[in-house]
Design a protein around this motif. Structure first.
Motif, PDB file in Angstrom:
ATOM      1  N   GLN A   1      -7.547  14.526 -68.871  1.00 17.03           N
ATOM      2  CA  GLN A   1      -8.127  14.433 -70.209  1.00 17.03           C
ATOM      3  C   GLN A   1      -9.563  14.956 -70.231  1.00 17.03           C
ATOM      4  OE1 GLN A   1     -10.506  12.058 -71.672  1.00 17.03           O
ATOM      5  NE2 GLN A   1     -10.160  12.933 -73.689  1.00 17.03           N
ATOM      6  N   LYS A   2     -10.287  14.812 -69.107  1.00 14.52           N
ATOM      7  CA  LYS A   2     -11.668  15.293 -69.011  1.00 14.52           C
ATOM      8  C   LYS A   2     -11.753  16.700 -68.404  1.00 14.52           C
ATOM      9  CE  LYS A   2     -13.308  11.521 -70.725  1.00 14.52           C
ATOM     10  NZ  LYS A   2     -13.797  11.519 -72.120  1.00 14.52           N
ATOM     11  N   ASN A   3     -10.589  17.335 -68.180  1.00  9.98           N
ATOM     12  CA  ASN A   3     -10.552  18.716 -67.681  1.00  9.98           C
ATOM     13  C   ASN A   3     -11.317  18.891 -66.376  1.00  9.98           C
ATOM     14  OD1 ASN A   3      -9.003  19.764 -69.899  1.00  9.98           O
ATOM     15  ND2 ASN A   3     -10.864  19.669 -71.148  1.00  9.98           N
ATOM     16  N   ILE A   4     -11.114  17.962 -65.448  1.00  7.60           N
ATOM     17  CA  ILE A   4     -11.758  18.051 -64.144  1.00  7.60           C
ATOM     18  C   ILE A   4     -11.200  19.256 -63.384  1.00  7.60           C
ATOM     19  CG2 ILE A   4     -12.158  16.858 -61.954  1.00  7.60           C
ATOM     20  CD1 ILE A   4     -13.560  15.652 -64.458  1.00  7.60           C
ATOM     21  N   ASN A   5     -12.094  20.064 -62.816  1.00  2.00           N
ATOM     22  CA  ASN A   5     -11.661  21.282 -62.123  1.00  2.00           C
ATOM     23  C   ASN A   5     -11.137  21.018 -60.714  1.00  2.00           C
ATOM     24  OD1 ASN A   5     -14.430  22.288 -63.802  1.00  2.00           O
ATOM     25  ND2 ASN A   5     -12.548  23.407 -64.175  1.00  2.00           N
ATOM     26  N   ARG A   6     -11.755  20.055 -60.026  1.00  2.00           N
ATOM     27  CA  ARG A   6     -11.366  19.812 -58.640  1.00  2.00           C
ATOM     28  C   ARG A   6     -11.404  18.314 -58.346  1.00  2.00           C
ATOM     29  NH1 ARG A   6     -14.338  23.321 -54.234  1.00  2.00           N
ATOM     30  NH2 ARG A   6     -16.169  22.510 -55.316  1.00  2.00           N
ATOM     31  N   CYS A   7     -10.366  17.816 -57.685  1.00  2.00           N
ATOM     32  CA  CYS A   7     -10.308  16.407 -57.300  1.00  2.00           C
ATOM     33  C   CYS A   7     -10.132  16.324 -55.795  1.00  2.00           C
ATOM     34  CB  CYS A   7      -9.150  15.701 -58.015  1.00  2.00           C
ATOM     35  SG  CYS A   7      -8.894  14.002 -57.458  1.00  2.00           S
ATOM     36  N   ILE A   8     -11.005  15.575 -55.146  1.00  6.54           N
ATOM     37  CA  ILE A   8     -10.906  15.323 -53.709  1.00  6.54           C
ATOM     38  C   ILE A   8     -10.643  13.831 -53.538  1.00  6.54           C
ATOM     39  CG2 ILE A   8     -12.135  15.383 -51.509  1.00  6.54           C
ATOM     40  CD1 ILE A   8     -13.776  17.737 -52.669  1.00  6.54           C
ATOM     41  N   ALA A   9      -9.441  13.491 -53.073  1.00 11.21           N
ATOM     42  CA  ALA A   9      -9.015  12.089 -52.963  1.00 11.21           C
ATOM     43  C   ALA A   9      -9.080  11.650 -51.507  1.00 11.21           C
ATOM     44  CB  ALA A   9      -7.608  11.918 -53.512  1.00 11.21           C
TER      45      ALA A   9
ATOM     46  N   GLN B   1     -14.918   9.987 -76.228  1.00  6.56           N
ATOM     47  CA  GLN B   1     -14.291   9.142 -75.211  1.00  6.56           C
ATOM     48  C   GLN B   1     -12.784   9.013 -75.425  1.00  6.56           C
ATOM     49  OE1 GLN B   1     -16.580   5.515 -75.444  1.00  6.56           O
ATOM     50  NE2 GLN B   1     -18.376   6.440 -74.519  1.00  6.56           N
ATOM     51  N   ILE B   2     -12.159  10.065 -75.905  1.00  7.02           N
ATOM     52  CA  ILE B   2     -10.717  10.036 -76.153  1.00  7.02           C
ATOM     53  C   ILE B   2      -9.973  10.087 -74.831  1.00  7.02           C
ATOM     54  CG2 ILE B   2      -8.781  11.226 -77.246  1.00  7.02           C
ATOM     55  CD1 ILE B   2     -10.808  12.382 -79.256  1.00  7.02           C
ATOM     56  N   ILE B   3      -9.052   9.151 -74.640  1.00  3.26           N
ATOM     57  CA  ILE B   3      -8.208   9.133 -73.451  1.00  3.26           C
ATOM     58  C   ILE B   3      -6.814   9.631 -73.809  1.00  3.26           C
ATOM     59  CG2 ILE B   3      -7.131   7.662 -71.703  1.00  3.26           C
ATOM     60  CD1 ILE B   3      -9.610   5.874 -71.861  1.00  3.26           C
ATOM     61  N   GLU B   4      -6.211   9.019 -74.811  1.00  2.00           N
ATOM     62  CA  GLU B   4      -4.864   9.389 -75.245  1.00  2.00           C
ATOM     63  C   GLU B   4      -4.856   9.333 -76.765  1.00  2.00           C
ATOM     64  OE1 GLU B   4      -1.245   7.987 -72.955  1.00  2.00           O
ATOM     65  OE2 GLU B   4      -1.001   6.877 -74.826  1.00  2.00           O
ATOM     66  N   ALA B   5      -4.973  10.495 -77.390  1.00  2.00           N
ATOM     67  CA  ALA B   5      -5.212  10.558 -78.834  1.00  2.00           C
ATOM     68  C   ALA B   5      -4.122   9.868 -79.639  1.00  2.00           C
ATOM     69  CB  ALA B   5      -5.351  12.016 -79.277  1.00  2.00           C
ATOM     70  N   GLU B   6      -2.850  10.091 -79.280  1.00  2.00           N
ATOM     71  CA  GLU B   6      -1.765   9.597 -80.120  1.00  2.00           C
ATOM     72  C   GLU B   6      -1.648   8.073 -80.115  1.00  2.00           C
ATOM     73  OE1 GLU B   6       0.020  11.034 -76.158  1.00  2.00           O
ATOM     74  OE2 GLU B   6      -1.532  11.627 -77.596  1.00  2.00           O
ATOM     75  N   THR B   7      -2.214   7.401 -79.101  1.00  2.00           N
ATOM     76  CA  THR B   7      -2.147   5.940 -79.070  1.00  2.00           C
ATOM     77  C   THR B   7      -3.525   5.306 -79.269  1.00  2.00           C
ATOM     78  OG1 THR B   7      -2.379   5.865 -76.658  1.00  2.00           O
ATOM     79  CG2 THR B   7      -0.134   5.985 -77.547  1.00  2.00           C
ATOM     80  N   SER B   8      -4.473   6.071 -79.795  1.00  5.41           N
ATOM     81  CA  SER B   8      -5.834   5.566 -79.997  1.00  5.41           C
ATOM     82  C   SER B   8      -6.071   5.185 -81.456  1.00  5.41           C
ATOM     83  CB  SER B   8      -6.862   6.621 -79.581  1.00  5.41           C
ATOM     84  OG  SER B   8      -6.812   6.857 -78.191  1.00  5.41           O
ATOM     85  N   LEU B   9      -6.875   4.159 -81.635  1.00  7.55           N
ATOM     86  CA  LEU B   9      -7.294   3.710 -82.965  1.00  7.55           C
ATOM     87  C   LEU B   9      -8.803   3.873 -83.052  1.00  7.55           C
ATOM     88  CD1 LEU B   9      -6.630   2.304 -85.680  1.00  7.55           C
ATOM     89  CD2 LEU B   9      -6.942   0.114 -84.511  1.00  7.55           C
ATOM     90  N   PHE B  10      -9.257   4.735 -83.961  1.00  6.99           N
ATOM     91  CA  PHE B  10     -10.681   5.034 -84.102  1.00  6.99           C
ATOM     92  C   PHE B  10     -11.299   4.148 -85.174  1.00  6.99           C
ATOM     93  CE2 PHE B  10     -14.216   7.370 -86.093  1.00  6.99           C
ATOM     94  CZ  PHE B  10     -15.004   7.622 -84.977  1.00  6.99           C
ATOM     95  N   PHE B  11     -12.337   3.392 -84.806  1.00 13.03           N
ATOM     96  CA  PHE B  11     -13.086   2.558 -85.744  1.00 13.03           C
ATOM     97  C   PHE B  11     -14.324   3.332 -86.189  1.00 13.03           C
ATOM     98  CE2 PHE B  11     -10.419  -0.512 -83.762  1.00 13.03           C
ATOM     99  CZ  PHE B  11     -10.304  -1.583 -84.639  1.00 13.03           C
ATOM    100  N   ALA B  12     -14.397   3.638 -87.476  1.00 13.09           N
ATOM    101  CA  ALA B  12     -15.549   4.354 -88.027  1.00 13.09           C
ATOM    102  C   ALA B  12     -16.652   3.334 -88.297  1.00 13.09           C
ATOM    103  CB  ALA B  12     -15.156   5.084 -89.305  1.00 13.09           C
ATOM    104  N   LEU B  13     -17.518   3.141 -87.308  1.00 10.61           N
ATOM    105  CA  LEU B  13     -18.519   2.077 -87.382  1.00 10.61           C
ATOM    106  C   LEU B  13     -19.764   2.535 -88.110  1.00 10.61           C
ATOM    107  CD1 LEU B  13     -18.334   0.585 -83.769  1.00 10.61           C
ATOM    108  CD2 LEU B  13     -17.199  -0.232 -85.838  1.00 10.61           C
ATOM    109  N   GLY B  14     -20.413   1.584 -88.753  1.00 12.33           N
ATOM    110  CA  GLY B  14     -21.743   1.808 -89.295  1.00 12.33           C
ATOM    111  C   GLY B  14     -21.749   2.311 -90.719  1.00 12.33           C
ATOM    112  N   ASN B  15     -22.814   1.956 -91.431  1.00  9.90           N
ATOM    113  CA  ASN B  15     -23.032   2.478 -92.785  1.00  9.90           C
ATOM    114  C   ASN B  15     -24.352   3.234 -92.865  1.00  9.90           C
ATOM    115  OD1 ASN B  15     -24.819   0.403 -92.540  1.00  9.90           O
ATOM    116  ND2 ASN B  15     -23.934  -0.886 -94.134  1.00  9.90           N
ATOM    117  N   HIS B  16     -24.869   3.629 -91.669  1.00 12.94           N
ATOM    118  CA  HIS B  16     -26.109   4.408 -91.609  1.00 12.94           C
ATOM    119  C   HIS B  16     -25.849   5.787 -92.224  1.00 12.94           C
ATOM    120  CE1 HIS B  16     -29.581   6.478 -90.024  1.00 12.94           C
ATOM    121  NE2 HIS B  16     -30.035   5.381 -89.463  1.00 12.94           N
TER     122      HIS B  16
END
Length: 703
Positions: free
Chosen positions: A383-391, A33-48
């Motif tokens: 960011q999601k590499n959409i091929n075609r956009c119809i607005a 779910q990365i939107i903008e990597a350089e301004t993102s903070l990733f929380f490494a959740l869980g101890n599973h």
């Protein structure tokens, strides 16, 4: 709103290793779910040990993320150009950060909890109040210990009202959510049996939910819902129900085919409300909304007008077969920037590399300047590499210059009618199409064009129910126990590819199919999980190797054929799964053949045993428990013999859906989920709460 990484380190009391300057705008718990990597903070959740966020740091780092919240024990040496904030508990750190962010805003916040209706009430309040307020709300049902802080993070100074859900499944959870949401108005929706398994009684669950409302200026609830003995928080209350002391006293319900008339007394005045629904659940939720609007001082005639415009909320993105081998994802019940991001995540998950088209309407009352809004839209689509956009819409037309950058192909229409007149210009072929439109644009007309014609009888598959059933079984397992899900026989009729994508998304460890071609289909659809093939034929060995499928070996005849093939190909240590017959007498090596098999595996060295397994014949039947235990003992004897000779460990699995519930000693390193995953409970006892995954629906021809 953004924060310097140094400030975030102070907020969450982290031990910081800061190597690069950074400003944080986005919080992530999922590398997909990365939107903008350089301004993102990733929380490494869980101890599973199996599903642990720290395992995905390498992937996130390669994707461009340079800011991480990790536990104190994590070694950062392999990531020289990244910032690491070390804490004791990454989930608590996420919640602390969200609570700090919430404290920056003073506008009203509605907190909603209950067993049923939370998302419906939230979405209807949004529909009813959006003309008066710029609203920020939880996307979908983001109401968990993780979902709530991620929702709160989207609060901004441009908003005027917040509406957030809070869901719990265990005691002690609501206090965490209360400190994050800090609601000023509280709503308790219908209280029922959902998530009862975590509590000793219904009363305990209700008291836990009420902790959300310790500091609210008003608590809104149905007085008829609450059992005796419940202690309400000492805050002002707005109640509704049949009770004569209710703030809004219900006098009478008159149900019609498509509407309900409600007579009530409020402030000693009698009134009548017409609701455009006839089912009791919807009426209950509308009355909760009515009380909320009355508390916010809206006039009854205004409320009546708006309630008549309410429309049902589809709680699932609709995934349907389309024309020309397309797949249609219809998510048109709401259209805002947050729900667009979630819909694009789902589109990417389902498409798995196939061509993608997004048909998007104007955003209504976003609260953002048009230029800022459409730059955000472009960023999400690219960011999601959409091929075609119809607005579609006047605002989209006015911002062509920005939106043209959104995809490889971009097209613009002034309204839905123009698109419907010209849609034949497009060649929709073997692609995934997301419909994301505000209600006024009537995208249901577009859906009707693009979806396959509905037959008189259809099989409707609820993938949300499938995910629920998976989690229901996973809750019965130790953290180290893996799950293998059976998607043979076209996913028991539920669609193998669609089912497999959901299972992969929700962290299943292994898949099993009946035949090689089923496994090949999954691989071509982008399924990356290890796949066991149960019925292997010699003419399919090449496809098996080419698509990294792992065969079940159940006889010496099959073993020797596959060994010769691997020898010819020069392949060593190919992963296989050994089946032993412990009493079902369908397929499998005899227990007495363990030594002979092990010796051949060692001397030939063409195969590597990934797992040893067997089938239980009567795990659901208490009267057959003695036979089931005997099967288990034979399985252990075979496994131990094989492992002692091979001198390495492999996965053992014998527990089917029924044994997961009834025989915890048989869980071992992995369990197999079969028909139970699809909602069929073979047990007469209350061991697990399942939801129906598939339903046949037909049109009545004549009565």
């Amino acid at each position: 709103m953004s924060y310097p990484v140094e400030q975030i380190a102070n907020i969450i009391n982290a031990s910081a290793t800061l190597r690069v300057p950074a400003t944080i705008r986005y919080l992530l718990t999922d590398t997909r779910q990365i939107i903008e990597a350089e301004t993102s903070l990733f929380f490494a959740l869980g101890n599973h040990p199996v599903r642990n966020g720290h395992q995905f740091i390498a992937t996130a780092y390669k994707s461009g993320i340079k800011n991480f919240v990790v536990t104190n024990t994590f070694n950062t040496a392999n990531y020289p150009k990244a910032n690491f904030l070390k804490v004791k508990n990454t989930l608590l750190a996420l919640q602390q950060l969200a609570a700090f962010h919430r404290s920056q805003f003073n506008y009203p916040v509605i907190g909603i909890t209950g067993s049923n209706g939370k998302t419906i009430v939230k979405e209807w309040l949004y529909q009813l109040l959006q003309k008066d307020w710029n609203i920020i709300r939880s996307p979908r049902s983001y109401n968990s210990q993780i979902g709530v802080p991620l929702s709160i993070w989207h609060m901004g100074s441009q908003h005027q009202l917040g509406i957030f859900e809070a869901g719990i499944s265990l005691p002690g959870e609501m206090q965490h959510l209360q400190t994050i949401i800090v609601p000023t108005i509280g709503i308790l929706t219908s209280v029922g049996d959902a998530h009862n398994e975590g509590f000793s009684s219904l009363q305990e669950k209700i008291q836990e939910k009420l902790l959300l409302f310790q500091q609210v200026a008003c608590l809104i609830y149905c007085v008829d819902d609450l059992p005796k003995g419940i202690t309400l928080p000492e805050v002002p209350q707005f109640s509704w129900g049949n009770d004569e002391h209710a703030t809004l006293q219900i006098q009478q319900f008159t149900y019609h085919t498509k509407k309900t008339e409600i007579r009530f007394v409020y402030n000693r005045n009698e009134g009548t409300l017409v609701v455009p629904f006839s089912d009791k659940a919807s009426v209950h939720n509308v009355l909760t909304c009515l009380c909320s609007l009355l508390y916010l001082k809206l006039a009854i005639p205004v409320i009546q007008e708006r309630i008549l415009q309410l429309h049902p909320i589809d709680m699932r993105m609709q995934l349907k077969k389309g024309i020309q081998d397309c797949t249609i994802i219809n998510d048109s019940y709401s259209n805002d920037i947050d729900s667009l991001a979630i819909a694009l995540d789902y589109l990417q998950q389902q498409a798995a590399g196939s061509k993608t088209t997004v048909i998007l309407s104007d955003f209504l009352e976003s609260g953002l300047p048009a230029e800022n809004l459409y730059h955000k839209v472009v960023h999400l689509l690219r960011q999601k590499n959409i091929n075609r956009c119809i607005a579609i819409g006047a605002n989209s037309m006015s911002n062509k210059a920005i939106l043209k950058q959104a995809a490889e192909e971009t097209y613009f229409f002034i309204d839905t009618a123009q698109f419907l007149n010209e849609w034949f210009r497009f060649s929709f072929q073997s692609e995934f199409i997301l419909l994301k439109g505000a209600r006024k644009y009537a995208f249901e007309q577009i859906a009707a064009l693009l979806e396959q014609q509905v037959h008189e009888t259809i099989l409707e598959v609820n993938l949300s129910a499938l995910a629920h059933n998976l989690r229901a079984y996973q809750q019965l397992l130790n953290p180290t126990t893996k799950t293998m899900a059976m998607v043979k026989a076209f996913g028991y009729g539920s669609g193998s590819v669609e089912v497999a994508k959901v299972l992969q998304f929700y962290g299943t460890d292994y898949l099993a199919v009946a035949y090689i071609d089923e496994g090949v289909t999954l691989r071509k659809a982008g399924i990356a999980l290890p796949i066991m093939v149960m019925n292997v034929e010699e003419n399919g060995f090449n496809a098996l190797i080419e698509h990294s499928l792992e065969p079940e070996i159940f006889s010496f005849q099959l073993y020797h054929r596959f060994h010769r093939f691997l020898l010819e190909q020069g392949i060593e240590k190919f992963p296989v799964h050994i089946k032993v017959d412990t009493g079902m007498h369908r397929l499998g090596f005899e227990v007495s053949e363990a030594v002979q098999l092990a010796q051949q595996l060692v001397s030939n060295n063409t195969m590597w045993v990934k797992s040893v397994f067997s089938h239980l014949a009567s795990a659901e039947n208490p009267a057959q428990d003695f036979f089931t235990q005997a099967q288990h003992l034979q399985f252990l004897n075979f496994s131990d013999t094989l492992q002692n000779i091979l001198n390495y460990k492999f996965i053992r699995h014998i527990a089917n859906s029924a044994a997961i519930v009834r025989h915890s000693a048989m869980h071992h390193e992995m369990v197999r989920l079969g028909i139970g995953l699809y909602g069929v409970n073979s047990l007469n006892e209350q061991g697990v709460t399942l939801q129906t995954v598939a339903a046949l629906k037909t049109t009545i021809a004549q009565i």
